[in-house]
Write an enzyme that holds these catalytic residues in place. Structure first.
Site, PDB file in Angstrom:
ATOM      1  N   TRP B 325       0.845  -1.203   0.000  1.00 52.59           N
ATOM      2  CA  TRP B 325       0.000   0.000   0.000  1.00 52.59           C
ATOM      3  C   TRP B 325       0.883   1.256   0.000  1.00 52.59           C
ATOM      4  O   TRP B 325       0.542   2.271  -0.599  1.00 52.59           O
ATOM      5  CB  TRP B 325      -0.902  -0.016   1.244  1.00 52.59           C
ATOM      6  CG  TRP B 325      -1.730   1.222   1.413  1.00 52.59           C
ATOM      7  CD1 TRP B 325      -2.966   1.453   0.913  1.00 52.59           C
ATOM      8  CD2 TRP B 325      -1.388   2.410   2.147  1.00 52.59           C
ATOM      9  NE1 TRP B 325      -3.427   2.700   1.281  1.00 52.59           N
ATOM     10  CE2 TRP B 325      -2.452   3.315   2.042  1.00 52.59           C
ATOM     11  CE3 TRP B 325      -0.261   2.800   2.878  1.00 52.59           C
ATOM     12  CZ2 TRP B 325      -2.451   4.572   2.632  1.00 52.59           C
ATOM     13  CZ3 TRP B 325      -0.256   4.059   3.467  1.00 52.59           C
ATOM     14  CH2 TRP B 325      -1.342   4.925   3.339  1.00 52.59           C
ATOM     15  N   HIS B 326       2.042   1.158   0.687  1.00 49.25           N
ATOM     16  CA  HIS B 326       2.906   2.334   0.775  1.00 49.25           C
ATOM     17  C   HIS B 326       3.539   2.715  -0.553  1.00 49.25           C
ATOM     18  O   HIS B 326       3.890   3.866  -0.762  1.00 49.25           O
ATOM     19  CB  HIS B 326       4.004   2.107   1.823  1.00 49.25           C
ATOM     20  CG  HIS B 326       3.496   2.227   3.214  1.00 49.25           C
ATOM     21  ND1 HIS B 326       2.909   1.178   3.875  1.00 49.25           N
ATOM     22  CD2 HIS B 326       3.445   3.275   4.067  1.00 49.25           C
ATOM     23  CE1 HIS B 326       2.529   1.578   5.082  1.00 49.25           C
ATOM     24  NE2 HIS B 326       2.839   2.841   5.224  1.00 49.25           N
ATOM     25  N   GLY B 327       3.684   1.754  -1.420  1.00 48.04           N
ATOM     26  CA  GLY B 327       4.248   2.133  -2.711  1.00 48.04           C
ATOM     27  C   GLY B 327       4.725   0.951  -3.502  1.00 48.04           C
ATOM     28  O   GLY B 327       4.952  -0.132  -2.958  1.00 48.04           O
ATOM     29  N   PHE B 483       2.550   8.518  -0.772  1.00 45.59           N
ATOM     30  CA  PHE B 483       1.845   7.238  -0.754  1.00 45.59           C
ATOM     31  C   PHE B 483       0.405   7.434  -1.191  1.00 45.59           C
ATOM     32  O   PHE B 483      -0.392   6.573  -1.142  1.00 45.59           O
ATOM     33  CB  PHE B 483       1.899   6.598   0.634  1.00 45.59           C
ATOM     34  CG  PHE B 483       3.318   6.444   1.156  1.00 45.59           C
ATOM     35  CD1 PHE B 483       4.334   6.072   0.279  1.00 45.59           C
ATOM     36  CD2 PHE B 483       3.644   6.687   2.463  1.00 45.59           C
ATOM     37  CE1 PHE B 483       5.643   5.950   0.725  1.00 45.59           C
ATOM     38  CE2 PHE B 483       4.950   6.563   2.926  1.00 45.59           C
ATOM     39  CZ  PHE B 483       5.948   6.199   2.059  1.00 45.59           C
TER      40      PHE B 483
END
Lengths: 303, 483
Positions: B325-327, B483
């Protein structure tokens, strides 16, 4: 309730603005604590020179000021700062011409090949300006360049100063010639070990930045508007000169600007014992280059 | 618009005055005004992406209505699938498309079948991961019959784009935030003053702690080849404080701003660096995201109902998804995986729920046992931050290799320290002391100095503001914007 809250916020803001003024003495004392006082002297109008040298470390380390004075019979001051680029030089020149006696000649030592490009090691040196926020033009420039906020700068002295103002330690000692000639470092006799110092040797014009080109043109314009001779000088590297670099400078430079290049035929420049590192001359190399530059300046004087 | 910018410092007081002074007389007007303000706030960065938020809001508004009215389960499932496809599809295109293309191309190349697929030059819309999850939670909750869909489109659009939490959370659940748009807000003086204090502490965390730790951490991480293990460990510690100050600072400003407008947002951080084990850390760090994954991924996957091994599998999955999800970078996946590895022993031994509540409540100092647990947990988490901060896996491994080498016992490299560096090193303990002192409050300044006379209290606030001024350079973005 909302009115009461807004009133309290207003009162707190007023309280903040008032006690903030207690930082004025601190802000005004910082310029006296800088280790290199040249920009302060410039702002105070205390620099008196016939020949002004400007540039980055190339300007600082390629010229022996005492020898240039002897050879030309003119007062020389070196206003070159390590790690600075053309926008910084132009900003200093703008400050200089408004506050100091105009020199007859300005020598700007070029950075081959980064004069007009972004480069990691040469930048607009904000750290040299932060201690000098006492002076309005410095504050204006920091706001213009996004280092300080216009509104907070106008309201709060504490926003103008930054952490450097709290450095009460003894500044690092500098050499005695700093104020007399502006020499920042003492040229040394260290020699570069022999070897290959390879880099891309052709100019990549696509890396040019518009702001730097504009600053370059503005630098020239300031000199020419005030009838100051401008010499753009190229000092040697222990590497080949970038192909197309001087050609690009010639394209940009006005006809009144004098271009001076070191003598590429001089064999001594091919010797690593003239260099401190691949891009900087040592005392021996600077002696050679200074002698060449002095000849050029004397010739200009006669013309 | 950044919270730490002068634009916001001018924008917010104007919004505040108009909101309470004019628009709050009617609920519809006040929601409409909040919607416009939120779109101005977001459009300040790039107005073109407003269409994306509007599109996402529109889809979920109508899907919510549709799911509620649908007569059969098949229709309900179909509509939910539409919402999931649109929202995750947008996220996939804008955030993950290039990652998949590059990795797919690389995989085919390795097997000797070069693939001709080019990546796209895409700008990542700020906050897309946050508002996408927020709208998804609405549709899923309607689907689960946990909430009724709103009939008011303005209210729904204002909920999705509510500017205090639009670009970096907290990720609000519809059941918590949406009803607050349905009732007229009343100004509460005490709540507003507390909101101001929380904003001040958020700015302090961001501009004094995070931005200055960033200078040191960036220098060390960017030149990691030159430094010893001890210096690299220091770099990782600086990064640990950078990311905490940055993100929890943002959350504090968001919560404070919302409370000035009469809204209550969920708590996103609860003093995570005082956690006694990794499980507790994850109950205290980025709470809104962790609980989102728990409710919408972990539990639907079966949670811990199928025994320990199923719980372990599901835990691993949510940590990996959370990393991703962060990247789109393998480093985030590794970071997620590493945290799962730290978490699993606690889960398998049934010790993942042993630490709840405030650590050593009422004590001036932690007990020696708790202090040791806190330090140990902090170092585990800091170790995982190396992956989070590194540019790629190789760099992270190189840094870790140096940290665990004998050079860890060398003196850290330090030249003549600037006052800024000294200040950062000095302020970290001050910051930790403030947090420790206020660890039973919603935020560290909640009741700080409440017994002091007003001049002393105001001097304290002024000192924080001046410190922010002194130690601030250029405006710096919040890490979680990427993000």
């Amino acid at each position: 309730m909302v009115k009461h809250f807004v009133l309290k916020c207003g009162l707190f803001l007023l309280f903040l603005v008032v006690i903030d003024k207690a930082f004025l003495p601190l802000r005004n004392s910082v310029p006296n604590r800088v280790s290199d006082p040249r920009v302060r002297e410039l702002l105070e109008g205390n620099i008196d020179a016939d020949i002004l040298i400007m540039g980055s470390s190339r300007g600082d380390e390629s010229i022996r000021n005492t020898e240039l004075e002897e050879a030309t019979g003119k007062k020389v001051f070196n206003l070159s700062f390590h790690g600075t680029e053309v926008e910084f030089s132009t900003f200093l020149l703008e400050l200089f011409v408004d506050r100091n006696r105009l020199p007859e000649t300005i020598v700007r030592v070029l950075d081959d090949p980064h004069e007009l490009c972004k480069e990691e090691y040469i930048d607009f040196r904000f750290d040299l300006l932060y201690p000098l926020v006492k002076y309005a033009p410095v504050r204006k420039e920091l706001v213009k360049r996004g280092q300080k906020n216009w509104l907070l700068n106008a309201l709060f002295v504490s926003h103008q100063v930054n952490w450097q103002a709290f450095d009460f330690r003894q500044p690092p000692a500098h050499n005695d010639t700093l104020l007399r000639y502006g020499t920042q470092v003492e040229l040394n006799d260290k020699s570069l070990p022999k070897g290959e110092y390879v880099r891309d040797s052709s100019l990549n014009q696509s890396l040019e930045l518009r702001e730097k080109v504009q600053a370059f043109k503005r630098f020239e314009a300031i000199c020419h508007e005030r009838d100051v001779n401008l010499v753009l000088a190229l000092a040697p590297n222990y590497r080949e000169v970038t192909q197309g670099f001087m050609q690009r400078i010639k394209e940009l430079a006005d006809p009144e600007t004098h271009l001076f290049e070191f003598d590429r035929c001089l064999q001594a420049y091919a010797d690593s014992t003239c260099y401190n590192d691949p891009t900087h001359l040592n005392r021996k190399g600077a002696g050679l280059f200074t002698s060449e530059l002095a000849t050029c300046l004397n010739k200009l004087e006669r013309e | 618009m950044l919270f730490n910018s002068i634009d916001f410092a001018l924008f917010f007081p104007l919004v505040f005055l108009l909101y309470w002074g004019i628009f709050n007389r009617s609920l519809r007007w006040s929601n409409g005004f909040l919607l416009i303000s939120s779109y101005v706030f977001y459009g300040w960065w790039d107005w073109r992406f407003l269409f994306l938020i509007a599109f996402s809001s529109l889809i979920d508004y109508f899907v919510g209505q549709g799911v509620f009215r649908a007569r059969t389960q098949v229709q309900r499932k179909f509509l939910l699938a539409v919402s999931l496809t649109v929202n995750l599809g947008l996220l996939g295109v804008f955030k993950y498309y290039n990652f998949f293309i590059e990795n797919l191309t690389e995989a085919f190349r390795l097997f000797g079948h070069p693939l001709e697929m080019s990546s796209l030059q895409i700008i990542l819309p700020v906050g897309i991961s946050f508002y996408t999850f927020q709208t998804l939670s609405y549709t899923i909750d309607v689907y689960r019959n946990e909430i009724k869909p709103t009939q008011d489109i303005i209210e729904f659009f204002a909920f999705v784009s509510f500017f205090p939490q639009l670009v970096a959370g907290p990720i609000e659940r519809a059941r918590e935030l949406l009803p607050q748009f349905g009732v007229k807000r009343e100004f509460n003086y005490a709540v507003a003053v507390d909101g101001m204090r929380q904003i001040l502490f958020g700015l302090f965390k961001k501009m004094v702690i995070a931005d200055n730790c960033a200078v040191l951490a960036n220098d060390i991480f960017n030149n990691y080849e030159l430094y010893s293990g001890s210096t690299l460990l220091l770099g990782a510690i600086f990064f640990a404080f950078q990311i905490y100050g940055d993100f929890s600072g943002y959350s504090d400003i968001a919560l404070g701003t919302a409370s000035l407008l009469g809204f209550r947002l969920s708590r996103n951080f609860a003093y995570p660096y005082f956690s006694r084990d990794v499980a507790e850390f994850w109950r205290r760090w980025h709470i809104s995201l962790t609980s989102w994954f728990r409710d919408y991924v972990y539990i639907p996957l079966g949670g811990s109902r199928g025994g320990k091994w199923m719980a372990a599998r599901n835990t691993f999955i949510i940590f990996l998804v959370s990393g991703f999800w962060h990247g789109p970078n393998w480093t985030f996946l590794a970071w997620g995986g590493l945290n799962a590895l730290f978490f699993l022993p606690l889960l398998l031994t049934g010790k993942n729920r042993q630490h709840w509540g405030v650590v050593d409540e009422g004590s001036l100092l932690p007990s020696p046992m708790n202090a040791a647990k806190i330090v140990f947990t902090f170092f585990l988490i800091t170790f995982s931050w190396v992956f989070f901060r590194a540019e790629n896996i190789q760099q992270a491994l190189d840094i870790i290799k140096k940290i665990i080498s004998s050079s860890l016992f060398e003196l850290p490299h330090w030249g003549r320290m600037s006052i800024r560096e000294m200040a950062v090193i000095g302020f970290i303990p001050v910051f930790l002391a403030l947090e420790w002192h206020g660890r039973s409050w919603a935020h560290a300044l909640e009741n700080f100095g409440s017994q002091w006379p007003r001049p002393a209290r105001w001097l304290g606030y002024a000192a924080m503001i001046f410190t922010i001024f002194f130690l601030t350079g250029e405006e710096q973005e919040f890490i979680y914007f990427q993000f």
